[in-house]
Design an enzyme around this catalytic site. Structure first.
Site, PDB file in Angstrom:
ATOM      1  N   CYS A  88       0.807  -1.471   0.061  1.00  0.00           N
ATOM      2  CA  CYS A  88       0.240   0.025  -0.174  1.00  0.00           C
ATOM      3  C   CYS A  88       0.730   1.056  -0.028  1.00  0.00           C
ATOM      4  CB  CYS A  88      -0.556  -0.579   1.019  1.00  0.00           C
ATOM      5  SG  CYS A  88      -2.431   1.531   1.190  1.00  0.00           S
ATOM      6  N   HIS A 190      -4.183  -4.704  -0.123  1.00  0.00           N
ATOM      7  CA  HIS A 190      -3.835  -5.244   1.052  1.00  0.00           C
ATOM      8  C   HIS A 190      -3.539  -7.125   1.021  1.00  0.00           C
ATOM      9  CE1 HIS A 190      -3.885  -1.368   3.616  1.00  0.00           C
ATOM     10  NE2 HIS A 190      -4.049  -1.376   2.384  1.00  0.00           N
ATOM     11  N   GLU A 192      -2.383  -8.692   2.826  1.00  0.00           N
ATOM     12  CA  GLU A 192      -2.965  -9.591   3.927  1.00  0.00           C
ATOM     13  C   GLU A 192      -4.562  -9.485   4.614  1.00  0.00           C
ATOM     14  OE1 GLU A 192      -2.527  -5.109   4.734  1.00  0.00           O
ATOM     15  OE2 GLU A 192      -1.553  -6.586   4.092  1.00  0.00           O
TER      16      GLU A 192
END
Length: 211
Positions: A88, A190, A192
């Protein structure tokens, strides 16, 4: 794909650059789910402990760059030969310049970070799931089909460039979803927060080996 980079079957230790640029709980939780060992890098002296480096980041690119400079880790990051992944705002830091705060960044990739134009009548920030299309064959997206959806939250994007863009996304325009320059990688989404595909990408990064 660089000739000096290959996928290694083992997961080496990952160091996460800790420069106060956002909550990293989701990232560390995803690494733990993939049994990828990690620790925080709090100073320049700790860099040599790790084989791979992650630069996280949320929020304002200019403010993140200032924090990174204050940490004293800028030159160490720029000169490392180890695999580095920016996530990001961490990806945006790899570019030359951001319109957010008119900030000069690390200059790893000769690209600019720009704001989504209001006249495109887009809802900003770009938030939610969007399709990521492969542009260049790359080890970071091993076993991840082109067209897979990943999760985004961002108001600024990195311009598309066929030399450095390894994956793209469209939101009013085509931009870099992921980039690569040498041993440096970046993803605007992202991983994650992107389910199994995102965790596969983190696993792929943890398996990249530089000789």
């Amino acid at each position: 794909m660089s000739d000096d980079i290959k996928i290694d079957s083992g997961n080496a230790q990952v160091g996460i650059v800790n420069y106060g640029a956002g909550n990293i709980f989701s990232l560390t939780a995803a690494l733990e789910r993939q049994n990828i060992s990690y620790e925080m890098i709090n100073s320049v002296d700790e860099f040599e402990r790790y084989e791979r480096i992650i630069i996280p980041g949320v929020g304002h690119a200019g403010a993140a760059m200032k924090k990174l400079q204050e940490s004293g880790m800028v030159e160490k990051i720029k000169n490392t030969k180890k695999p580095v992944l920016g996530i990001c705002v961490g990806m945006q830091l790899l570019t030359d310049h951001s319109e957010e705060g008119d900030a000069q960044l690390l200059g790893i990739a000769p690209l600019k970070t720009r704001h989504f134009l209001e006249n495109l009548k887009l809802k900003v920030p770009h938030m939610g799931w969007n399709k990521v299309n492969g542009e260049l064959d790359n080890e970071l997206f091993k076993d991840i089909p082109s067209g897979t959806y990943f999760y985004y939250v961002h108001s600024y994007f990195i311009e598309f460039n066929p030399t450095f863009t390894i994956a793209s996304t469209e939101y009013g325009l085509k931009y870099s979803a992921a980039l690569k320059n040498g041993n440096f990688y970046g993803v605007q989404f992202h991983p994650e927060k992107s389910g199994l595909a995102g965790e596969q990408l983190l696993k792929n990064f943890a398996s990249i080996k530089v000789h």
